[in-house]
Every structure is written in C-alpha cells, then in structure tokens.
Write an enzyme that holds these catalytic residues in place. Structure first.
Site, PDB file in Angstrom:
ATOM      1  N   GLN A 175       0.850  -1.193   0.000  1.00  0.00           N
ATOM      2  CA  GLN A 175       0.000   0.000   0.000  1.00  0.00           C
ATOM      3  C   GLN A 175       0.884   1.241   0.000  1.00  0.00           C
ATOM      4  O   GLN A 175       1.476   1.575   1.024  1.00  0.00           O
ATOM      5  CB  GLN A 175      -0.881  -0.028   1.261  1.00  0.00           C
ATOM      6  CG  GLN A 175      -1.740   1.192   1.479  1.00  0.00           C
ATOM      7  CD  GLN A 175      -2.326   1.197   2.900  1.00  0.00           C
ATOM      8  OE1 GLN A 175      -1.817   0.530   3.792  1.00  0.00           O
ATOM      9  NE2 GLN A 175      -3.394   1.953   3.089  1.00  0.00           N
ATOM     10  N   SER A 226       1.182   6.549   2.235  1.00  0.00           N
ATOM     11  CA  SER A 226       1.844   7.562   3.069  1.00  0.00           C
ATOM     12  C   SER A 226       3.077   8.156   2.407  1.00  0.00           C
ATOM     13  O   SER A 226       3.784   7.481   1.660  1.00  0.00           O
ATOM     14  CB  SER A 226       2.275   6.954   4.407  1.00  0.00           C
ATOM     15  OG  SER A 226       1.198   6.377   5.066  1.00  0.00           O
ATOM     16  N   SER A 273       4.839  -0.999   3.858  1.00  0.00           N
ATOM     17  CA  SER A 273       5.056  -2.360   4.357  1.00  0.00           C
ATOM     18  C   SER A 273       5.034  -3.345   3.202  1.00  0.00           C
ATOM     19  O   SER A 273       4.261  -3.176   2.256  1.00  0.00           O
ATOM     20  CB  SER A 273       3.967  -2.752   5.354  1.00  0.00           C
ATOM     21  OG  SER A 273       3.896  -1.825   6.400  1.00  0.00           O
ATOM     22  N   GLU A 330      -9.208  -1.267   6.118  1.00  0.00           N
ATOM     23  CA  GLU A 330      -7.984  -1.419   6.904  1.00  0.00           C
ATOM     24  C   GLU A 330      -8.263  -1.325   8.398  1.00  0.00           C
ATOM     25  O   GLU A 330      -7.545  -1.887   9.211  1.00  0.00           O
ATOM     26  CB  GLU A 330      -6.975  -0.324   6.500  1.00  0.00           C
ATOM     27  CG  GLU A 330      -5.624  -0.471   7.146  1.00  0.00           C
ATOM     28  CD  GLU A 330      -4.590   0.511   6.585  1.00  0.00           C
ATOM     29  OE1 GLU A 330      -4.990   1.544   6.016  1.00  0.00           O
ATOM     30  OE2 GLU A 330      -3.393   0.224   6.718  1.00  0.00           O
ATOM     31  N   SER A 371      -3.452   6.621  12.817  1.00  0.00           N
ATOM     32  CA  SER A 371      -3.120   6.585  14.247  1.00  0.00           C
ATOM     33  C   SER A 371      -4.406   6.540  15.070  1.00  0.00           C
ATOM     34  O   SER A 371      -5.488   6.889  14.601  1.00  0.00           O
ATOM     35  CB  SER A 371      -2.321   7.824  14.622  1.00  0.00           C
ATOM     36  OG  SER A 371      -3.182   8.951  14.643  1.00  0.00           O
ATOM     37  N   ASN A 372      -4.288   6.128  16.313  1.00  0.00           N
ATOM     38  CA  ASN A 372      -5.467   6.068  17.168  1.00  0.00           C
ATOM     39  C   ASN A 372      -6.038   7.453  17.451  1.00  0.00           C
ATOM     40  O   ASN A 372      -7.243   7.596  17.661  1.00  0.00           O
ATOM     41  CB  ASN A 372      -5.125   5.326  18.461  1.00  0.00           C
ATOM     42  CG  ASN A 372      -4.951   3.835  18.213  1.00  0.00           C
ATOM     43  OD1 ASN A 372      -4.894   3.394  17.062  1.00  0.00           O
ATOM     44  ND2 ASN A 372      -4.883   3.055  19.281  1.00  0.00           N
ATOM     45  N   GLU A 373      -5.187   8.458  17.409  1.00  0.00           N
ATOM     46  CA  GLU A 373      -5.708   9.823  17.561  1.00  0.00           C
ATOM     47  C   GLU A 373      -6.641  10.147  16.391  1.00  0.00           C
ATOM     48  O   GLU A 373      -7.730  10.693  16.579  1.00  0.00           O
ATOM     49  CB  GLU A 373      -4.564  10.854  17.599  1.00  0.00           C
ATOM     50  CG  GLU A 373      -3.786  10.915  18.900  1.00  0.00           C
ATOM     51  CD  GLU A 373      -2.714   9.832  19.014  1.00  0.00           C
ATOM     52  OE1 GLU A 373      -2.506   9.085  18.036  1.00  0.00           O
ATOM     53  OE2 GLU A 373      -2.089   9.721  20.086  1.00  0.00           O
TER      54      GLU A 373
END
Ligand SMILES: Cc1cc2nc3c(=O)[nH]c(=O)nc-3n(C[C@H](O)[C@H](O)[C@H](O)COP(=O)(O)OP(=O)(O)OC[C@H]3O[C@@H](n4cnc5c(N)ncnc54)[C@H](O)[C@@H]3O)c2cc1C
Lengths: 295, 372
Positions: free
Chosen positions: B126, B129, B161, B244, B355-357
């Site tokens: 993927q 980013s 990745s 995802e 991110s969790n944020e």
C-alpha cells in the site's frame, strides 16, 4: 523532615558541568550516532575526577550526597552514554577497594526468573571493567570480567550474564536503586523534551501537530508524569523507608513516557535512526536490574 | 441443515484442515525462525489457504474466492487463532486491494488481479503515506502525469510495508495541480517491478525491516490501471482505509493477539501475581471477536455497521500493547526474545492504519457528529 529538597552545591555544580562535558563529546549528534560506541572516553571521566564525586570528603572525594547523585544521574540518563559512570561513582562511594582501583566498575545483580544464582552485569562486556564481588562489606573485591557476550538488546548498557552476583550491603543496594531510577527519570524527561520539540515542528493538516488537543493534552500529561517521576526519585533519595516503592513508581511511569513519545513521533518514532528506542531499551533493562536489587 | 448447523460444519472442517496444515515449525519454534524463514512460511501459508479452499472466504467465487460471508471469515480466523496459524504475507492484497476493487474496480481489473491475490501468487503493498502525508493523507504530493496510454508517476512514498516482497501496489497520487483538496487525487494499481521504482528499507526499532521508502521516478501506470475516474482517488482510498480499520482486519489481529495472550497465560504469567490483569486482558480480547460478530448483523447498513466497527482498531491495538507491556515486565526467560520483539513491534500498532488519535477524531466527527 529535610529543610530543602534541593541538592547541595556539589550536586548542582556537578550536574551542570557534566552536562557540558557530555554536550562537548556528543557534539550535537543524535543518540543513534553515539549510543553504540565509546562516545565519551573513560579517561575524560577519570581525569575530571567524575568517578570520585561521591567519595566522602575524608577520603578526598567530592562528598556528593545521594540527593546530589539523583541530580547527576538524571543528566547522565538524558544522554544515554554507554559508560558505567554511575556504577563507578557508587562503587567508589561504598568501597575502599574501589577507591584504590582505576578504570570503570560495575556489579552483577540477581536475575529474576532463574534460580541458578546467575547475575546480570551491565557493562561487563566493556573492556577492563571491574565487576565487584561484594560491596559495602569489609571484604570488597573486584574481578575484571571476562569479556562476556553482551546482550544486544540494550546497546548502551551492554549487560552480560555472569554465573555469580555481587554481594551488596542493604543500604548500598538501596542507593544504587535510587541512582539507577534517577537515570531512568532523566531519560524520560529527555524524551518528553524531544516530543514537545517534535510537536512544535512536525506539521500535518497545515499546522504543527502540537496544536491538536489530542497531542497537546497528551504532552501536558507527559509533563506532569515526568514531574511525578522526578519527585519520586527525590523522595526515594531522602526517605529510605520509601525508596523502593518510589523507585518502582518512577521507573514504571518513565517507561510509559517513552512509549508515549514514540506515539507522538508517529512513524518516525518507530525507526531505529530516530533513536527513541535506545532510551526505552535502557529503561527496560534498568527496571529489571532495579527489581533484582530489591528482593 | 439450519444456518447454525452450516456454521458448525464449516467450523469443524476448518479445524480439521488447520490441524494438519499449520506448519509445525511455526507452531513450535516460531521464536527461533530467521526473517527469511518467516517470510517463506507466510508465503507458503497463502498458497496452502488457497489450495485448502480457505482463501477469500467472503470474496465471490468468480474472482477465485469462496463466495461465503463475513461470518465464515470470522469463524475461520477464530479457529486459526486456536491453531496458532501464521498470517499470510498477502494480507494487503486480501484486506485492502480486493475490497477496493470489488467496490470501485472495473470488471477487467477484478478479473486481472483478484485471482493472483486469492492464490497467494501476488503480494501487494500500500503506497499511500509520504513524508509530508501521514495522518494528513490527502496531502500526498507524488504526481502522476498523463502520457501516451497511461501516466508517469514521480514522488516519494514512505512506510510502505511489504514493498520489498510486493509485485504490485495500490497507489495514491495527485493528478491535478489545480483541483481542490480531496478532488485532486487518483487511485492506481502500480507494477512494483519496473525500472522507475527504487526501494530503501527502513530499520525499525525492533531491528527488523518490514517497510521501505519507495522512490518513484517516472514509473509507468497504464490507463487500464486507474481505478475509477481521475480525481476519485480520495473517495476510493476511504474504502480502502475503512477496510484497513474494519472487521476483517480486526479478526486477523485477534488471531495474532490470541497467540500472544495464550503464551502469556500458559507460561509467562503462571505463578505470578498478575492473574487478575491477565483475566481482564483475556475478557477484552474475546470482546474484540464478539464486537465483530455483533456488527455482522448490520453489514447491510453502512452507518450502523460503522457505529459498531469504528472502535475496533483502537480496541485491538491498545489491548495488544498492554499484553506485550505486561509480558515484557514478567522476565519469563523462555520467552524473553519473543516478548522483547513483540513489545517493540507493537509500539507501531497505535500508529499505523491511521493513528489512534486520527481514529478517535473520526469517531467524534463521523459517528457522533460533533462539531469540527
Ligand atoms: C509499522 C508501520 C507500517 C506502516 N505501513 C504502511 C503502509 O504499508 N502503507 C502506507 O501507506 N503507510 C504505512 N504506514 C504509515 C502510517 O499510516 C503513518 O505512520 C500514520 O498514518 C501516521 O503518520 P505519520 O507517521 O506521518 O505521523 P504524523 O501524522 O506526523 O503524526 C504524529 C502524531 O501526531 C498525531 N496527529 C496527527 N494529526 C493529528 C490530528 N489531526 N489530531 C490529533 N492527532 C494528530 C498522530 O496521531 C501522531 O501521534 C505504516 C506505519 C508504520 C509505523
């Protein structure tokens, strides 16, 4: 009750001077550049008399107190330099044998989770490091450790497993625990500082990430937690009956701060080169060593 | 047979298959395997899944899937967790590429790419980013310039990745310098094995390298590998990102966390005073699976489904971090290497996949409708 929480002048001046020496030797390089090599030569440490700062004045030492060493250890922890400065300072404070010797010194601490009497000895894989057989008793002795195999997990501490442990008198062990915990706290504060700096410069959505409340609140909490951790090691140094729990608390919260600093750095925090992990690795091994000191 | 009987017989079949198919080396000596061996086992696992009829359980049979439902997907992963099965290396293809192509791809793209993913012969990565576009993914700067028969793509991706193992990538790139944000991106299927692409692996804090920087210098993408229309990239990427962070992803993570928690429960935490803590972690992990199963009843209604799945990514990632945090503090000598590695590796789970944020922002904005 102590009148002041502050270190003595010896502690304050030592901390400032040590910070300057470290600054000069690492020369603005990131931790990933120096954490795995001899970045601050032992001769610099010895020539400056750094190894003797906590030797009692009656033995011509600097006379630093445990509270003073908390100050020095934090400065040392913030840098994560791979030398047994703190162990050597402590050994010379506690042992006449150590004062006779030169060169770096360390100890071998009981390993948890095994029952074979083996110990974990930070820096034992570093050439010419003397490992104490016992400390704080009449019969202090040193072994120059065979260049054992270092556990690669913690580059800055290069610990090896030895088949024996150092016999450490209880009060000396308490002091070593406090010094190591203070080192960890210094590292945690450094990571908080790095995180704050990163949050001010890293931009996403056209703004520094520190302007998002999720990050701002986390950093505010991290600042507070770093304060608690520091208070805990000061408390530990001044009130012996509470040293153990205060040190465990300080180390636990410091590790959490390291984890959070990675989160703030995003993907960068997860890279070897950024180097946050060096501190985290040191903290984990220190936690294990401290736990081994206090049965 | 009632639907429940069907499920029961599916599950029994899966268990029987798993008991003979999971490689012993993986089950028993996982900690001692080299990086190359792990990659090879994960590759092989994808091929075994396909041969055994367990690849793409919820993907239509025309594309080489099994044409079953999400429920079977969940049941299978539950059984796979108990059998300590490996995770295939084709996960990006299966979890991200396939659902995106099913939703937005052309018939030709589906026919061309999905079978290779199902069979485990093509690994995907993927390439979203970038250094300047992490949380702010819409800020990608990599540019795809129109040329004869396709596009020439130039720019830099990061944190990709599986890039070093991948034949293909799903790629997000800009196709317009003038259109507004969210309308200036396009979604491509990129051939990774071509001269215009160079990789530099990134060393992770765990001292392994699972991701890379990807440098694109006039890499070619054919017109037929543009997904949807030019300018649709952001919307299509949202489908990818929802997958995802969604149920299938969560259930595969359940498998991984289950393996770790079982090690903790059956070895490292025995005889220590952390029993209550471990039991709570176990309860929370089972809740991940039950949360997914509960959500499955709402799969036809996007919003209701999302209400029940939006927290999964936060749930499993923070739980996994707590499992490894506890484990690494217990000084279990038999698993020291394993826990040190897992502890460092799981520092990333609250960062990747959004991110969790960011995920909390999404719950606040899209699910709760809080003012921005
Ligand atoms: C192990 C790993 C694997 C990855 N694999 C891939 C991959 O295969 N393909 C791919 O495309 N990407 C991949 N990524 C990238 C991943 O998606 C990004 O790292 C992630 O989106 C965060 O971006 P960033 O690293 O730039 O951090 P930043 O966006 O710079 O974030 C830094 C910090 O700021 C916070 N933050 C940022 N914006 C906000 C906001 N608006 N509100 C609150 N907090 C905010 C973040 O949560 C984080 O804590 C991977 C990352 C990792 C660590």
């Amino acid at each position: 009750m102590t009148a002041t929480m502050l270190p003595t002048e010896v502690g304050q001046m030592s901390a400032v001077a040590l910070a300057e020496i470290i600054e000069r030797s690492i020369d603005g390089n990131p931790v990933a550049d120096y954490a795995e090599r001899e970045s601050l030569a032992w001769s610099v440490i010895e020539d400056g008399g750094w190894d003797c700062i906590a030797v009692a004045e009656e033995f011509d030492g600097g006379g630093a107190s445990l509270r003073d060493l908390v100050e020095v250890a934090q400065v040392w922890g913030a840098a994560n330099i791979p030398q047994p400065l703190l162990e050597t300072i402590w050994a010379k404070r506690w042992s006449a044998q150590a004062r006779e010797r030169s060169g770096p010194m360390s100890v071998s601490v009981r390993r948890l989770g095994v029952s074979d009497g083996s110990g974990l000895a930070p820096f034992a894989a570093l050439a010419a490091t003397g490992i104490a057989r016992s400390i704080g008793a009449a019969t202090d002795e040193f072994d120059v450790a065979p260049l054992g195999e270092a556990d690669a997990f913690t580059p800055a501490l290069r610990p090896s497993v030895l088949p024996w442990t150092t016999k450490i008198e209880a009060e000396a062990a308490r002091e070593l625990g406090v010094i190591w915990a203070a080192e960890v706290v210094g590292a945690a504060q450094k990571l908080v500082d790095l995180s704050v700096a990163y949050a001010k410069t890293r931009e996403q959505f056209g703004k520094p990430i520190g302007s998002f409340q999720a990050i701002k609140h986390r950093l505010a909490d991290m600042h507070s937690q770093a304060q608690y951790a520091q208070t805990a090691v000061i408390w530990a140094s001044l009130e012996p009956t509470n040293s153990q729990r205060a040190c465990h608390y300080a180390v636990g919260i410091s590790i959490s701060l390291a984890e959070q600093s990675i989160q703030i750095h995003g993907g960068m925090g997860f890279t070897w080169e950024m180097g946050l992990h060096y501190y985290l690795r040191t903290m984990l091994t220190r936690r294990e060593l401290i736990a081994g000191l206090w049965p | 047979m009632t639907p429940l009987d069907h499920q029961q017989s599916f599950l029994e079949g899966a268990r029987a298959w798993l008991s003979t198919s999971v490689p012993d080396r993986w089950r028993q000596e996982r900690g001692a395997l080299s990086e190359d061996e792990i990659v090879e086992i994960r590759h092989e696992w994808d091929r075994r899944l396909f041969a055994g009829g367990y690849s793409g359980l919820s993907i239509p049979t025309v594309y080489g899937g099994q044409g079953l439902g999400l429920r079977q997907e969940v049941l299978f992963h539950e059984a796979a967790a108990q059998a300590h099965a490996p995770e295939g290396i084709g996960r990006i293809g299966k979890i991200l590429t396939v659902p995106t192509l099913v939703a937005h791809g052309s018939e030709e793209q589906r026919a061309k790419y999905i079978p290779g993913i199902m069979a485990g012969t093509e690994v995907w990565c993927q390439a979203f980013s970038e250094p300047g576009a992490g949380s702010d993914l819409a800020n990608v700067a990599t540019f795809a310039r129109k040329t004869e028969g396709g596009y020439l793509v130039t720019g830099q991706k990061i944190w990709t990745s599986f890039a070093q193992y991948a034949e293909r990538a799903i790629l997000l790139a800009k196709t317009s310098q003038t259109d507004p944000r969210y309308r200036n991106l396009s979604f491509f299927l990129l051939d990774m094995k071509q001269p215009g692409i160079a990789l530099r692996t990134i060393r992770q804090i765990s001292d392994t390298s699972h991701f890379s920087e990807v440098f694109l210098d006039s890499a070619f993408v054919a017109d037929s590998d543009l997904v949807g229309e030019e300018g649709d990239g952001w919307n299509i990427a949202m489908t990818t990102l929802t997958s995802e962070r969604g149920g299938v992803e969560a259930i595969t993570r359940y498998v991984e966390v289950r393996g770790d928690l079982d090690t903790l429960m059956h070895c490292c935490a025995t005889g220590s005073d952390v029993d209550t803590q471990v039991k709570q972690l176990d309860t929370r992990l089972e809740l991940v699976r039950w949360q997914v199963m509960k959500a499955l009843d709402y799969v036809e209604d996007d919003l209701e489904f999302f209400r029940r799945t939006c927290m999964l990514k936060i749930m499993w990632s923070e739980l996994w971090q707590e499992v490894t945090q506890l484990a690494v503090s217990l000084n279990c000598r038999a698993h020291q290497e394993h826990w040190r590695n897992q502890y460092l590796e799981t520092r990333a789970v609250s960062i990747y996949s959004g991110s969790n944020e960011i995920q909390r922002n999404i719950i606040g904005d899209r699910v709760l409708g809080l003012p921005r």
